[in-house]
Every structure is written in structure tokens, then in C-alpha cells.
Write a protein that holds these residues in place. Structure first.
Motif, PDB file in Angstrom:
ATOM      1  N   GLY A 220       0.813  -1.211   0.000  1.00  0.00           N
ATOM      2  CA  GLY A 220       0.000   0.000   0.000  1.00  0.00           C
ATOM      3  C   GLY A 220       0.844   1.257   0.000  1.00  0.00           C
ATOM      4  O   GLY A 220       2.070   1.218  -0.098  1.00  0.00           O
ATOM      5  N   GLY A 221       0.177   2.410   0.094  1.00  0.00           N
ATOM      6  CA  GLY A 221       0.879   3.684   0.178  1.00  0.00           C
ATOM      7  C   GLY A 221       1.680   4.002  -1.062  1.00  0.00           C
ATOM      8  O   GLY A 221       1.200   3.875  -2.192  1.00  0.00           O
ATOM      9  N   ASP A 222       2.928   4.410  -0.854  1.00  0.00           N
ATOM     10  CA  ASP A 222       3.788   4.806  -1.976  1.00  0.00           C
ATOM     11  C   ASP A 222       4.000   3.674  -2.969  1.00  0.00           C
ATOM     12  O   ASP A 222       4.051   3.904  -4.185  1.00  0.00           O
ATOM     13  CB  ASP A 222       5.145   5.292  -1.453  1.00  0.00           C
ATOM     14  N   ARG A 236      -3.064  -4.761 -15.176  1.00  0.00           N
ATOM     15  CA  ARG A 236      -4.029  -4.894 -14.081  1.00  0.00           C
ATOM     16  C   ARG A 236      -3.330  -4.713 -12.742  1.00  0.00           C
ATOM     17  O   ARG A 236      -2.165  -5.083 -12.571  1.00  0.00           O
ATOM     18  CB  ARG A 236      -4.691  -6.274 -14.097  1.00  0.00           C
ATOM     19  N   LEU A 237      -4.073  -4.167 -11.788  1.00  0.00           N
ATOM     20  CA  LEU A 237      -3.517  -3.822 -10.483  1.00  0.00           C
ATOM     21  C   LEU A 237      -4.482  -4.262  -9.390  1.00  0.00           C
ATOM     22  O   LEU A 237      -5.686  -4.021  -9.475  1.00  0.00           O
ATOM     23  CB  LEU A 237      -3.301  -2.307 -10.411  1.00  0.00           C
ATOM     24  N   ASP A 242      -4.655  -1.808   0.640  1.00  0.00           N
ATOM     25  CA  ASP A 242      -4.955  -0.390   0.478  1.00  0.00           C
ATOM     26  C   ASP A 242      -6.136  -0.207  -0.480  1.00  0.00           C
ATOM     27  O   ASP A 242      -6.030  -0.465  -1.679  1.00  0.00           O
ATOM     28  CB  ASP A 242      -3.715   0.334  -0.073  1.00  0.00           C
ATOM     29  N   THR A 243      -7.264   0.255   0.074  1.00  0.00           N
ATOM     30  CA  THR A 243      -8.458   0.448  -0.753  1.00  0.00           C
ATOM     31  C   THR A 243      -8.297   1.591  -1.755  1.00  0.00           C
ATOM     32  O   THR A 243      -9.114   1.727  -2.669  1.00  0.00           O
ATOM     33  CB  THR A 243      -9.682   0.726   0.122  1.00  0.00           C
ATOM     34  N   ARG A 251      -8.299  -3.139  -8.313  1.00  0.00           N
ATOM     35  CA  ARG A 251      -9.292  -3.796  -7.460  1.00  0.00           C
ATOM     36  C   ARG A 251      -8.690  -4.111  -6.102  1.00  0.00           C
ATOM     37  O   ARG A 251      -7.537  -4.536  -5.999  1.00  0.00           O
ATOM     38  CB  ARG A 251      -9.789  -5.093  -8.104  1.00  0.00           C
ATOM     39  N   TYR A 252      -9.481  -3.886  -5.065  1.00  0.00           N
ATOM     40  CA  TYR A 252      -9.096  -4.296  -3.714  1.00  0.00           C
ATOM     41  C   TYR A 252      -9.502  -5.753  -3.530  1.00  0.00           C
ATOM     42  O   TYR A 252     -10.611  -6.151  -3.891  1.00  0.00           O
ATOM     43  CB  TYR A 252      -9.794  -3.409  -2.686  1.00  0.00           C
ATOM     44  N   HIS A 253      -8.594  -6.550  -2.966  1.00  0.00           N
ATOM     45  CA  HIS A 253      -8.855  -7.982  -2.821  1.00  0.00           C
ATOM     46  C   HIS A 253      -8.796  -8.396  -1.364  1.00  0.00           C
ATOM     47  O   HIS A 253      -7.782  -8.179  -0.687  1.00  0.00           O
ATOM     48  CB  HIS A 253      -7.833  -8.795  -3.623  1.00  0.00           C
TER      49      HIS A 253
END
Length: 313
Positions: A220-222, A236-237, A242-243, A251-253
Motif C-alpha cells: 500500500g501507500g507509496d 491490471r492492479l 490499500d483500498t 481492485r481491492y482484494h
């Protein structure tokens, strides 16, 4: 039975070791004698109350979702398992109370699969949550295919180390972020290590000038924000931490129990496709120390709490 539990949110100091009521085995549950239970970052996040909006705590709470052990008794609606079967499980319910840091756990049958025969109980305990997270992210969210380039963050960690192995098995080229001390470890998993931190984008571009096809973010974050700018066209990411990932088109998983996926992971472990690195073990009564170490966020592979003992009929 003996267990670790907490009666209020807080730091590792709220964890106490002592006697609690034996679990009740419902029709769709399996009584498992716990041999080992892995520690995951979600454990301390639950303990500190960060997941209270989605998981109600019924105090006292026994922490822990990962388990390996031996079936003592299946519920009357469970023909899949018999006494003496060795199993692994991602024992998550929709509330917090009946976890795996205990001598016994009543696990829903949907959370269990046969234990890989070639793994120790300690190694097997580290497979369910981290393995399912990596497996579902790569296969069901990112749809990683042969010949693609995948960037895995924290590639030496619990989820990351399994994701590297699974992505390699899918035929992908894997670039993994890790501290310098873990570069050889990542290479041993089949990945190409790069150091995290300042200059990460340039280092990844040096290995993949055209960008990467998929990113599994576990930090998450940086790291997430940099990753969004490293995607090739159509890339794809996904993030498990990190929402904000949705703001970058990803997408958040959040992993979920799936007996079919877990059984497949067990089979992959038996085939030698994936292995679990256990960095340190703690006896049940020292689970608070295991939580502290995990919360530092620098673990290679998994931290495991051992319960041990012979199986009782």
C-alpha cells in the motif's frame, strides 16, 4: 482447553494465556486438534480493532485464522473428513471469537482441506490464508497468464513469497520487491528481486521497459502509487492492503475461504510447486511475542505458533 484470548482491543499486552471453554462442534463443523497456527498481519489488526467495522468481536476473542492439525471428530453433516485426518484450514467466520490459537478449534467444513503430506505441521499452517490470498489474487482478480510480467511487492513476505512461486508456475516472469538481505531468497523462489523504496520505478523500468502486465500490491501507500504508473497498456492492479487501489483503476482484494482453492493449493504443495518458509516458531503461551514480531513487518515467510501434542480420539 488452553488458549490465547483477549477481552478488549489493544496491543499485544491484551493477549492472555489460560483456560477457556471447549468449542462446540456444530453439524457442519469439524473438531480439530491444533498442531500449529500461523500469525498473519490481519491478526494484530483485528486485535487492535481496525476491522471492527466489518467483523464484530464477541469477547473473549481467540485470535488466529490459519491452522494445521488433526481431526478429532467431524460434525454429523460432514462426510468429507474422519477422525485422524490431517487437515489445514483458513478458519474465518463473519465475526471474531473462535480462532485457532488454542488446543482445539471447531472449524467449518468449508474452511478445511487435506494437509499436504510433504509439509510439516508448522509449514502447512502457513499455507491457507497467505496461499489463498496469493492464489485468488493471481488467478481470479489479475488473471495472470503465461508470458506476462508480474510485479509482486514484499516478495519475501508471507503472501509475497507464495505469490512469486504461484506466478512462476503460471508461466509468468516475476519481479519482486524486497530488502537487500532477502534478494537471494527471492531469487530462490524464481523471482527477480529489486529493492523497494526511493527509485523503485526506475529499477522496475530497467527490468521491464515497457511496463508490467500485472501488480500484486501487499504494502500500500507509496508502493501502490508507484505501481499504478508502471503498468503496461491493459495492465491490471490489485492490492490486499490499500483500498486506494480503486482510485488507480485497480481492485481491492480480500481473501475468502474456499475449500476447492485450498485443496488445489495443498496439491500444488505436494507437487513441489509451492513451499512455505517458516522464519520462527513460538509456543502457544508466547503468542504475544509472535504478534509483536509479526507487527514489525519484516518477516521472511511465516511466523508460526505451535501447540503440539498427540491427537486424542
Amino acid at each position: 482447553m488452553k488458549a490465547i484470548s483477549y477481552s478488549r482491543y489493544g496491543g499485544p499486552e491484551v493477549l492472555g494465556f489460560g483456560e477457556v471453554d471447549d468449542p462446540v462442534v456444530g453439524p457442519d463443523s469439524v473438531l480439530v486438534k491444533v498442531r500449529a497456527a500461523a500469525v498473519n498481519p490481519v491478526d494484530w489488526k483485528c486485535r487492535e480493532g481496525y476491522l471492527a467495522p466489518i467483523l464484530r468481536a464477541v469477547f473473549p476473542v481467540i485470535p488466529g485464522w490459519d491452522v494445521s492439525g488433526v481431526v478429532v471428530r467431524p460434525g454429523p453433516a460432514v462426510p468429507e473428513f474422519s477422525a485422524g485426518d490431517e487437515v489445514i484450514g483458513y478458519v474465518r467466520e463473519d465475526f471474531l471469537s473462535r480462532g485457532t490459537f488454542a488446543e482445539y478449534v471447531a472449524a467449518p467444513v468449508r474452511a478445511l482441506a487435506p494437509k499436504p503430506r510433504n509439509l510439516t505441521f508448522e509449514e502447512a499452517a502457513g499455507l491457507p490464508l497467505a496461499g489463498l490470498t496469493a492464489y485468488q489474487a493471481l488467478n481470479k482478480v489479475l488473471g495472470v497468464g503465461r508470458g506476462e510480467t508480474v510485479l509482486v511487492h514484499a516478495a519475501a513476505g508471507g503472501v509475497g513469497s507464495l505469490a512469486v512461486q504461484l506466478a512462476v508456475h503460471l508461466g509468468a516472469r516475476v519481479i519482486g520487491t524486497a530488502s537487500e538481505r532477502n534478494h537471494d531468497f527471492v531469487r530462490g523462489l524464481g523471482g527477480e528481486p529489486v529493492s523497494h523504496g526511493e527509485g523503485l520505478a526506475e529499477r522496475v523500468r530497467g527490468l521491464a521497459p515497457g511496463g508490467v502486465d500485472a501488480v500484486l500490491d501487499t504494502v500500500g501507500g507509496d508502493a501502490l502509487r508507484v505501481s499504478a504508473n508502471l503498468l503496461a497498456p491493459g495492465g491490471r492492479l490489485t492490492s490486499i492492503t490499500d483500498t486506494e487501489v480503486v482510485d488507480h483503476g485497480g481492485r481491492y482484494h480480500f481473501v475468502r475461504p474456499d475449500p476447492g482453492d485450498l485443496r488445489h493449493l495443498s496439491e500444488l504443495a505436494e507437487q513441489g510447486v509451492v513451499g512455505v518458509h517458516v522464519s520462527e516458531t513460538f509456543p502457544l503461551e508466547r503468542a504475544a511475542d509472535a504478534h509483536r514480531l509479526n507487527q514489525e513487518g519484516r518477516t521472511r515467510g511465516k511466523i508460526v505458533v505451535t501447540v503440539g501434542g498427540e491427537t486424542e480420539g
